[in-house]
Design a protein around this motif. Structure first.
Motif, mmCIF file in Angstrom:
data_model
loop_
_atom_site.group_PDB
_atom_site.id
_atom_site.type_symbol
_atom_site.label_atom_id
_atom_site.label_comp_id
_atom_site.label_asym_id
_atom_site.label_seq_id
_atom_site.Cartn_x
_atom_site.Cartn_y
_atom_site.Cartn_z
ATOM 1 N N UNK A 64 33.932 -51.539 -5.364
ATOM 2 C CA UNK A 64 34.651 -50.417 -4.759
ATOM 3 C C UNK A 64 35.228 -49.507 -5.834
ATOM 4 N N UNK A 65 35.715 -50.098 -6.907
ATOM 5 C CA UNK A 65 36.292 -49.276 -7.980
ATOM 6 C C UNK A 65 35.237 -48.382 -8.614
ATOM 7 N N UNK A 66 34.028 -48.883 -8.714
ATOM 8 C CA UNK A 66 32.969 -48.092 -9.351
ATOM 9 C C UNK A 66 32.327 -47.096 -8.381
ATOM 10 N N UNK A 67 32.714 -47.142 -7.092
ATOM 11 C CA UNK A 67 32.080 -46.283 -6.094
ATOM 12 C C UNK A 67 32.962 -45.124 -5.657
ATOM 13 N N UNK A 68 34.277 -45.228 -5.862
ATOM 14 C CA UNK A 68 35.212 -44.222 -5.381
ATOM 15 C C UNK A 68 35.851 -43.523 -6.577
ATOM 16 N N UNK A 69 35.749 -42.210 -6.607
ATOM 17 C CA UNK A 69 36.165 -41.435 -7.785
ATOM 18 C C UNK A 69 37.612 -41.675 -8.162
ATOM 19 N N UNK A 70 38.504 -41.711 -7.175
ATOM 20 C CA UNK A 70 39.919 -41.900 -7.478
ATOM 21 C C UNK A 70 40.173 -43.245 -8.143
ATOM 22 N N UNK A 71 39.404 -44.263 -7.763
ATOM 23 C CA UNK A 71 39.553 -45.578 -8.376
ATOM 24 C C UNK A 71 38.978 -45.598 -9.790
ATOM 25 N N UNK A 72 37.890 -44.854 -9.991
ATOM 26 C CA UNK A 72 37.288 -44.780 -11.328
ATOM 27 C C UNK A 72 38.284 -44.175 -12.317
ATOM 28 N N UNK A 73 39.069 -43.196 -11.828
ATOM 29 C CA UNK A 73 40.007 -42.499 -12.701
ATOM 30 C C UNK A 73 41.319 -43.243 -12.906
ATOM 31 N N UNK A 74 41.487 -44.406 -12.286
ATOM 32 C CA UNK A 74 42.716 -45.189 -12.458
ATOM 33 C C UNK A 74 42.907 -45.558 -13.923
ATOM 34 N N UNK A 75 44.153 -45.485 -14.407
ATOM 35 C CA UNK A 75 44.426 -45.698 -15.831
ATOM 36 C C UNK A 75 44.224 -47.134 -16.282
ATOM 37 N N UNK A 76 44.441 -48.093 -15.373
ATOM 38 C CA UNK A 76 44.345 -49.501 -15.751
ATOM 39 C C UNK A 76 43.973 -50.328 -14.537
#
Length: 322
Positions: A28-40
């Motif tokens: 899910x982190x690699x599929x949703x842009x907002x999650x990809x941009x998470x700092x950590x």
């Protein structure tokens, strides 16, 4: 930021609904842009958990299962997220819309908005805040509103729901200082634009009705169960109606300044022009009329009965003393 969160929630919901197998947090982190941009990882985990809870609060059923590689996976099965048929007639839909407008003035605004969103998703004809109804549907230019600005509204509403006793300071219209009341609240009712709570007054061991605008300070909850039986809803409504001055036991004559007091004029049995900018009205007289007349200040003079005139004067003196 609100738009960004809404977009993030939508993307997460689409991912969970569109997959045939459970998706891991990593996927899910690699599929949703907002999650990809998470700092950590910690930032992503907090964001994901909040989003997952928000979607569940909105009614999305999210299943947690073991994925193929042993990690925890998430998916929202379509068969678990189909609303059953909901049937509401026009009056029921209108009542829900009006109730939502009340909650929008309290902390329950989010819950009310979410509930209406679910109903609209099921095809209910409810207009959103600031949204017009379909032009093809009959509607009035007047929009009903029931204000709920008193700070006591929400805690009393919750206490009525949970059957919890409360304590609050209450200032009667003819009293100089507030008095503490211990009350078992039954129901909230709105009359003439004012909210009232009906319940059992423990100190007076009797049924009482209190106007919310006269409650001072905070409404505090108390432990323990109700000590008096709760009457049926219809009986309580009739009690509030009587205490709020809606049930007339006679008539009264008043002088009313011209072009003032339209709520009084709408209830008048007769109106006579006295000249000099004053009218004489005959109006229904019931419990609570003295408190209502005080609200019109110098624009109203009570002619008869004498008891009503004396009660209004006492209330005005109490207000003047502060």
């Amino acid at each position: 930021m609100a738009i960004a969160k809404a977009e993030r929630l939508m993307n997460l919901a689409l991912c969970l609904l569109g997959t045939r197998r459970p998706l891991t947090k990593r996927e899910l982190r690699s599929s949703i842009e907002a999650y990809i941009e998470a700092n950590s990882d910690d930032s992503f985990n907090r964001m994901f958990e909040r989003d997952k809870d928000d979607l569940r609060e909105l009614g999305l059923v999210i299943a947690t299962v073991d994925a193929i590689d042993g990690e925890v996976g998430y998916l929202a099965r379509r068969d678990s997220n189909r609303l059953p048929p909901i049937t509401l007639d026009a009056e029921e839909a209108a009542a829900l819309g009006l109730a939502a407008k009340i909650w929008q003035q309290a902390r329950l605004a989010g819950a009310a908005s979410g509930a209406l969103q679910k109903l609209r998703a099921a095809g209910m004809p409810l207009a959103a805040e600031g949204e017009e109804y379909d032009d093809r549907q009959p509607h009035s230019a007047l929009e009903p509103r029931i204000p709920a600005h008193e700070a006591a509204f929400e805690p009393l509403m919750l206490a009525c729901r949970d059957r919890r006793p409360v304590v609050f300071d209450y200032r009667k219209a003819n009293a100089a200082r507030p008095e503490q009341r211990q009350v078992e609240p039954w129901i909230l009712e709105c009359w003439r634009g004012h909210w009232y709570v009906a319940g059992w007054d423990r100190d007076r061991k009797a049924e009482r009705v209190f106007r919310l605008s006269r409650i001072t300070g905070k409404v505090r909850s108390r432990q323990g169960a109700f000590t008096a039986p709760v009457p049926d809803h219809v009986t309580v409504r009739e009690t509030v109606e009587s205490w709020a001055g809606e049930t007339a036991t006679g008539t009264a004559r008043i002088k009313l300044r011209a072009d003032h007091g339209y709520p009084l004029r709408s209830r008048a049995l007769s109106v006579r022009d006295l000249g000099d900018g004053w009218d004489e009205l005959e109006i229904p007289n019931g419990h609570g009329l003295d408190a209502w007349l005080v609200e019109f200040g110098p624009d109203v003079v009570v002619l008869e009965p004498a008891e009503l005139r004396a009660d209004v004067i006492d209330r005005l003196r109490a207000v003047a003393k502060g």
